[in-house]
Design a protein around this motif. Structure first.
Motif, PDB file in Angstrom:
ATOM      1  N   PHE A 145       0.929  -1.196   0.122  1.00 43.74           N
ATOM      2  CA  PHE A 145      -0.065   0.030  -0.072  1.00 43.74           C
ATOM      3  C   PHE A 145       0.849   1.220   0.072  1.00 43.74           C
ATOM      4  O   PHE A 145       0.757   2.216  -0.934  1.00 43.74           O
ATOM      5  CB  PHE A 145      -0.853   0.028   1.280  1.00 43.74           C
ATOM      6  N   ALA A 146       1.921   1.326   0.956  1.00 45.61           N
ATOM      7  CA  ALA A 146       2.535   2.429   1.003  1.00 45.61           C
ATOM      8  C   ALA A 146       3.458   2.833  -0.059  1.00 45.61           C
ATOM      9  O   ALA A 146       3.553   4.199  -0.393  1.00 45.61           O
ATOM     10  CB  ALA A 146       3.506   2.338   2.195  1.00 45.61           C
ATOM     11  N   MET A 147       4.047   1.744  -0.581  1.00 47.38           N
ATOM     12  CA  MET A 147       4.712   2.022  -1.924  1.00 47.38           C
ATOM     13  C   MET A 147       4.148   2.751  -3.266  1.00 47.38           C
ATOM     14  O   MET A 147       4.414   3.524  -3.923  1.00 47.38           O
ATOM     15  CB  MET A 147       5.666   0.906  -2.401  1.00 47.38           C
ATOM     16  N   GLN A 148       2.694   2.386  -3.312  1.00 51.74           N
ATOM     17  CA  GLN A 148       1.951   2.919  -4.353  1.00 51.74           C
ATOM     18  C   GLN A 148       1.771   4.429  -4.145  1.00 51.74           C
ATOM     19  O   GLN A 148       1.707   5.092  -4.987  1.00 51.74           O
ATOM     20  CB  GLN A 148       0.578   2.480  -4.459  1.00 51.74           C
ATOM     21  N   GLY A 149       1.530   4.833  -3.007  1.00 51.99           N
ATOM     22  CA  GLY A 149       1.612   6.153  -2.502  1.00 51.99           C
ATOM     23  C   GLY A 149       2.902   7.012  -2.818  1.00 51.99           C
ATOM     24  O   GLY A 149       2.908   7.708  -3.270  1.00 51.99           O
ATOM     25  N   LEU A 150       3.935   6.458  -2.026  1.00 47.00           N
ATOM     26  CA  LEU A 150       5.363   7.138  -2.235  1.00 47.00           C
ATOM     27  C   LEU A 150       5.681   7.096  -3.645  1.00 47.00           C
ATOM     28  O   LEU A 150       6.361   8.145  -4.093  1.00 47.00           O
ATOM     29  CB  LEU A 150       6.305   6.369  -1.076  1.00 47.00           C
ATOM     30  N   GLY A 151       5.727   5.849  -4.340  1.00 51.00           N
ATOM     31  CA  GLY A 151       6.280   5.822  -5.623  1.00 51.00           C
ATOM     32  C   GLY A 151       5.502   6.614  -6.586  1.00 51.00           C
ATOM     33  O   GLY A 151       6.158   7.218  -7.727  1.00 51.00           O
ATOM     34  N   LYS A 187      20.985   3.429  -8.771  1.00 51.74           N
ATOM     35  CA  LYS A 187      20.271   3.683  -7.506  1.00 51.74           C
ATOM     36  C   LYS A 187      20.152   2.652  -6.700  1.00 51.74           C
ATOM     37  O   LYS A 187      20.281   1.435  -7.033  1.00 51.74           O
ATOM     38  CB  LYS A 187      18.839   4.105  -7.844  1.00 51.74           C
ATOM     39  N   THR A 188      20.169   2.447  -5.330  1.00 50.15           N
ATOM     40  CA  THR A 188      20.071   1.291  -4.796  1.00 50.15           C
ATOM     41  C   THR A 188      19.132   1.370  -3.394  1.00 50.15           C
ATOM     42  O   THR A 188      18.764   2.320  -3.034  1.00 50.15           O
ATOM     43  CB  THR A 188      21.625   1.036  -4.014  1.00 50.15           C
ATOM     44  N   TYR A 189      18.988   0.138  -2.878  1.00 53.66           N
ATOM     45  CA  TYR A 189      17.682   0.029  -2.033  1.00 53.66           C
ATOM     46  C   TYR A 189      16.461   0.498  -2.400  1.00 53.66           C
ATOM     47  O   TYR A 189      15.841   1.220  -1.350  1.00 53.66           O
ATOM     48  CB  TYR A 189      18.252   0.739  -0.629  1.00 53.66           C
ATOM     49  N   ILE A 190      16.090   0.412  -3.572  1.00 49.75           N
ATOM     50  CA  ILE A 190      15.037   0.852  -4.127  1.00 49.75           C
ATOM     51  C   ILE A 190      13.762  -0.024  -4.147  1.00 49.75           C
ATOM     52  O   ILE A 190      13.747  -1.207  -4.569  1.00 49.75           O
ATOM     53  CB  ILE A 190      15.065   1.092  -5.523  1.00 49.75           C
ATOM     54  N   SER A 191      12.800   0.430  -3.072  1.00 49.36           N
ATOM     55  CA  SER A 191      11.403  -0.464  -2.689  1.00 49.36           C
ATOM     56  C   SER A 191      10.757  -0.456  -3.943  1.00 49.36           C
ATOM     57  O   SER A 191      10.643   0.122  -4.908  1.00 49.36           O
ATOM     58  CB  SER A 191      10.846   0.182  -1.707  1.00 49.36           C
ATOM     59  N   PHE A 198       9.898   4.621  -5.974  1.00 52.19           N
ATOM     60  CA  PHE A 198      10.774   6.094  -5.619  1.00 52.19           C
ATOM     61  C   PHE A 198      12.186   5.774  -5.721  1.00 52.19           C
ATOM     62  O   PHE A 198      12.649   5.114  -4.732  1.00 52.19           O
ATOM     63  CB  PHE A 198      10.208   6.778  -4.291  1.00 52.19           C
ATOM     64  N   ALA A 199      12.852   6.240  -6.666  1.00 54.17           N
ATOM     65  CA  ALA A 199      14.174   5.810  -6.842  1.00 54.17           C
ATOM     66  C   ALA A 199      15.097   7.234  -6.443  1.00 54.17           C
ATOM     67  O   ALA A 199      15.209   7.940  -7.206  1.00 54.17           O
ATOM     68  CB  ALA A 199      14.638   5.296  -8.037  1.00 54.17           C
ATOM     69  N   MET A 200      15.529   7.307  -5.258  1.00 51.97           N
ATOM     70  CA  MET A 200      16.502   8.300  -4.867  1.00 51.97           C
ATOM     71  C   MET A 200      17.695   7.944  -4.433  1.00 51.97           C
ATOM     72  O   MET A 200      18.852   8.533  -4.571  1.00 51.97           O
ATOM     73  CB  MET A 200      15.548   9.125  -3.837  1.00 51.97           C
TER      74      MET A 200
END
Length: 381
Positions: free
Chosen positions: A90-96, A156-160, A125-127
Motif C-alpha cells: 500500500f505505502a509504496m503505491q503512494g510514495l512511488g 540507485k540502490t535499496y529501491i523498494s 521512488f528511486a532516490m
C-alpha cells in the motif's frame, strides 16, 4: 482485534472511522494465514487486491485534492497490524507515485495515477544511491538535455519495489545549481531500467539496485521544472512521513496484543505471567508508548490535512517517537515470549524484523532530530 478507541479522538471525521472499520474487516477476511512462497508474486497480488477493494485510491491524488494524510495513516496502521507486506504494498503505491500526485502535469496524472489506484501499475521512488543515502544533495546520477530528450545515467540502490515496479520516479542531477538546487525528477518506465541486483533484507520486501545506462526519455518525462527535484522529493517524503510513524504504531499495537494474550495464558508458578508485577509494569509501559505515539501521529496528520501551521516539526516528532518506541515495545514483547519470541513463525519475531528498517527509511531518526532541533532554533532566532 486491533483496539480502535483512538478513533474517538477529535482529530477524525466519521469517514475516517468508517475507513478503519472497513479496512480492518477486509484485512481479517483476506490477510489471515497467508504465506508468500514467492515474494514478488505476493506483492503484485496484494497491490491488485488492494486496488480492487478501492483502498489504493487513498494513496493518490484525486483531481486537485492531495491524499488525505489521516486516511493514509489509518490505513497504514491497520494494514501493519495485520501484515507488514500488505502495508508495504500500500505505502509504496503512494510514495512511488507521490511526486506525480503533488507536481505532475495533467497528462502525467492521467497516464499513471488511475493505474496506480487500480493496482494495475506498481510504483517506485528511486532516490537513494550507493554513495548517498540521507544526503541527497550529493547525488551523482545525472540527466542531460539532448534536443527533445533527456539522457539519464547513474545508479540507485535499496529501491523498494525494485524489480517489480512498472515505473520509477527517479531523481537525477541536471545542473541548474550546486548541491540540492541542481536536481530534477523524472518518470522512467521500468523497461528502460536495468535491475542490477536484488537485495535481501531482514524483513523480506522487494528491493533492488538499479542502473540507468544512457536512458533516453522524452522531454515531458520530467516532473515539475528542472532544478525542482529536491523540493519535489522533500515534499513527497514529508507527505508520507507521518504514515511511516502510523505503520510503526500498527506493529507496536500488534506486539502489545500478542504480549497481552501470551501473558494471560502463560503459566508462571501457581499463577500466570500476567499476575506478575514486573510483567504488569512492562505492559503498562508498552500501552503508554503506543498511545503517546498515536497522539503525535494523528496530531501531525490533522495538521497536514487541515493546514494553517507548519507541520514539519510535528511530522518529524511523530516519526521519531513512533518508530523508536515501536522498536522498544516489540523488543519487550519478544523478551516476554522468551524462546518463542525468537522462533520463526511466531508473530513477535516477524514484527521484530519488520520494525527495524522504519527507523532508517524516509528520514532516519538522526535526521528527524535535526529537523526538530533546527525548527526550534529557528524560532529562537
Amino acid at each position: 482485534m486491533m483496539d480502535r478507541a483512538f478513533l474517538a479522538w477529535p482529530f477524525f471525521e466519521p469517514r475516517h472511522r468508517e475507513l478503519a472499520n472497513e479496512l480492518d474487516r477486509w484485512c481479517r477476511e483476506n490477510l489471515g494465514g497467508r504465506y508468500a512462497e514467492n515474494l514478488d508474486d505476493e506483492c503484485r497480488t496484494l497491490v491488485r487486491e488492494l486496488g480492487g477493494a478501492s483502498f489504493l485510491k487513498l494513496a493518490v491524488a484525486q483531481g486537485d485534492r492531495r491524499p488525505d494524510v489521516r486516511s493514509l495513516a489509518i490505513a497504514r496502521e491497520t494494514l501493519a497490524y495485520h501484515s507488514g507486506l500488505a502495508d508495504f504494498a500500500f505505502a509504496m503505491q503512494g510514495l512511488g507515485s507521490g511526486a506525480i500526485s503533488l507536481f505532475g502535469t495533467v497528462e502525467q496524472k492521467r497516464a499513471w495515477l488511475p493505474r496506480v489506484a487500480s493496482g494495475e501499475a506498481i510504483a517506485a521512488f528511486a532516490m537513494t544511491e550507493p554513495e548517498c543515502g540521507s544526503d541527497a544533495a550529493n547525488m551523482q546520477s545525472s540527466a542531460m538535455r539532448d534536443g527533445n530528450e533527456w539522457v539519464l545515467v547513474g545508479e540507485k540502490t535499496y529501491i523498494s519495489n525494485g524489480g517489480i515496479a512498472d515505473f520509477y520516479v527517479t531523481f537525477a542531477r541536471t545542473g541548474e545549481g550546486e548541491g540540492a538546487r541542481g536536481l530534477s525528477a523524472f518518470v522512467v518506465p521500468a523497461e528502460m531500467v536495468e535491475v542490477a541486483e536484488r537485495i535481501g533484507v531482514v524483513a523480506p520486501h522487494p528491493l533492488a539496485r538499479l542502473k540507468y545506462d544512457n536512458v533516453r526519455l522524452p522531454a515531458d518525462a520530467i516532473i515539475g521544472e528542472p532544478g525542482e527535484g529536491f523540493r519535489i522529493a522533500m515534499e513527497t517524503l514529508n507527505l508520507f512521513r507521518v504514515t511511516v510513524a502510523a505503520a510503526a504504531n500498527g506493529f507496536a499495537r500488534r506486539a502489545l496484543d500478542e504480549a497481552l494474550a501470551f501473558a494471560r495464558d502463560r503459566r508462571l508458578g501457581s499463577g500466570t505471567l500476567a499476575e506478575n508485577a514486573v510483567t504488569q509494569a512492562k505492559l503498562a509501559d508498552m500501552a503508554l508508548a503506543v498511545d503517546a505515539s498515536a497522539l503525535l501521529i494523528y496530531r501531525a496528520a490533522w495538521q497536514q490535512d487541515v493546514g494553517g501551521t507548519d507541520h514539519r516539526r510535528a511530522a518529524a516528532m511523530a516519526k521519531l517517537h513512533a518508530t523508536e518506541c515501536a522498536q522498544q515495545v516489540i523488543d519487550d514483547a519478544v523478551q516476554m515470549h522468551g524462546g518463542a519470541g525468537v522462533t520463526r513463525g511466531v508473530k513477535v519475531e516477524e514484527l521484530y524484523r519488520e520494525i527495524r528498517a522504519l527507523r532508517i527509511y524516509e528520514g532516519a531518526s538522526e535526521v528527524q532530530r535535526q529537523i526538530i532541533a533546527r525548527d526550534l532554533l529557528k524560532e529562537v532566532r
